[in-house]
Design a protein around this motif. Structure first.
Motif, PDB file in Angstrom:
ATOM      1  N   ASP A 211       0.828  -1.213   0.000  1.00  0.00           N
ATOM      2  CA  ASP A 211       0.000   0.000   0.000  1.00  0.00           C
ATOM      3  C   ASP A 211       0.858   1.258   0.000  1.00  0.00           C
ATOM      4  N   MET A 212       1.871   1.274   0.851  1.00  0.00           N
ATOM      5  CA  MET A 212       2.727   2.461   0.942  1.00  0.00           C
ATOM      6  C   MET A 212       3.498   2.680  -0.358  1.00  0.00           C
ATOM      7  N   ALA A 213       4.001   1.595  -0.943  1.00  0.00           N
ATOM      8  CA  ALA A 213       4.732   1.705  -2.208  1.00  0.00           C
ATOM      9  C   ALA A 213       3.816   2.164  -3.330  1.00  0.00           C
ATOM     10  N   GLY A 214       2.570   1.679  -3.299  1.00  0.00           N
ATOM     11  CA  GLY A 214       1.620   2.055  -4.346  1.00  0.00           C
ATOM     12  C   GLY A 214       1.296   3.531  -4.341  1.00  0.00           C
ATOM     13  N   ARG A 215       1.023   4.098  -3.177  1.00  0.00           N
ATOM     14  CA  ARG A 215       0.676   5.516  -3.129  1.00  0.00           C
ATOM     15  C   ARG A 215       1.877   6.405  -3.438  1.00  0.00           C
ATOM     16  N   ALA A 216       3.096   5.876  -3.179  1.00  0.00           N
ATOM     17  CA  ALA A 216       4.308   6.641  -3.486  1.00  0.00           C
ATOM     18  C   ALA A 216       4.693   6.522  -4.957  1.00  0.00           C
TER      19      ALA A 216
END
Length: 250
Positions: A211-216
């Protein structure tokens, strides 16, 4: 400062940032996570060094996010030319803060937190709990550590037992303050980033990593490994870092 001076300063900053992005990236600075130290990155460091990179590991105190960013900046000050900044676990909080320097060309998150503004490590970790829940407080209530008996399963399940046991014995305790401080505007909003998701991570939920990688907008590589992916799969992690450096050097 008058408008002309402000405009000139902005132009200079932009030019430095562009130069850092355009020049060949040969410096790699690694920020280790909490509950470990930089020596656990030895295998990956040796691989990258053989490939011609200048690799430096920050031994931050993990006393506060500000202290750890300052320690990282001191290492970055020693580099000549652009640097690729790499962070593992809590180290992702640190590189998100320190990475806004114009001499940082890009960011690599290895099983790491990628906070947005206003988020803390504890808040992110609580949003999607991981499999391991064996964090303990020191008697003074100021620091946190991972129960040594649970360390191999929660942190390094795919390392040989003796290596995992040594990591448990040599872990760096983390100040509670470091885990509760809120992040400022993250560097991943303006810098190219990559992320390694450790699919068998019991310290950070792999879905949270995704999730964190996706939004970044990070380029994501999934590796079947524990939270200690950098030690259990050093060649694969080095490949991600190497590829990132090469892409930034184009």
């Amino acid at each position: 400062m008058n408008r002309i001076s402000i405009f000139a300063a902005a132009l200079l900053t932009s030019a430095i940032a562009f130069a850092a992005q355009a020049a060949e990236v040969r410096n790699i600075v690694i920020v280790h996570g909490a509950l470990a130290d930089g020596s656990s990155w030895r295998k990956a460091t040796e691989i990258l060094t053989r490939r011609g990179y200048n690799v430096t590991i920050v031994q931050q105190p993990i006393t506060s996010l500000a202290d750890d960013v300052a320690a990282t900046n001191r290492v970055l000050d020693l580099q000549t030319g652009p640097t690729l900044l790499v962070g593992h676990s809590y180290g992702g909080m640190v590189i998100s803060e320190a990475g806004d320097r114009p001499d940082v060309a890009g960011l690599v998150y290895v099983a790491a937190f990628q906070p947005n503004k206003g988020e803390s490590l504890i808040g992110l970790a609580s949003s999607k709990p991981a499999g391991g829940m064996n964090i303990r407080e020191t008697k003074d209530g100021e620091y946190l550590y991972l129960d040594p008996a649970a360390f191999p399963a929660d942190f390094a399940a795919d390392l040989p037992k003796d290596e995992a046991a040594f990591l448990a014995r040599s872990q760096v305790f983390a100040a509670k303050k470091a885990f509760t401080e809120k992040a400022s505007e993250p560097a991943w909003k303006v810098k190219k980033s990559w992320a390694v998701v450790a699919t068998r991570d019991r310290s950070i939920n792999p879905d949270l990593e995704r999730d964190m990688a996706g939004r970044a907008g990070s380029d994501v590589t999934e590796i079947e490994a524990s939270h200690a992916v950098f030690a259990s799969e050093p060649e694969k992690v080095a490949d991600v870092i190497d590829a990132a450096a090469k892409e930034l050097s184009k």
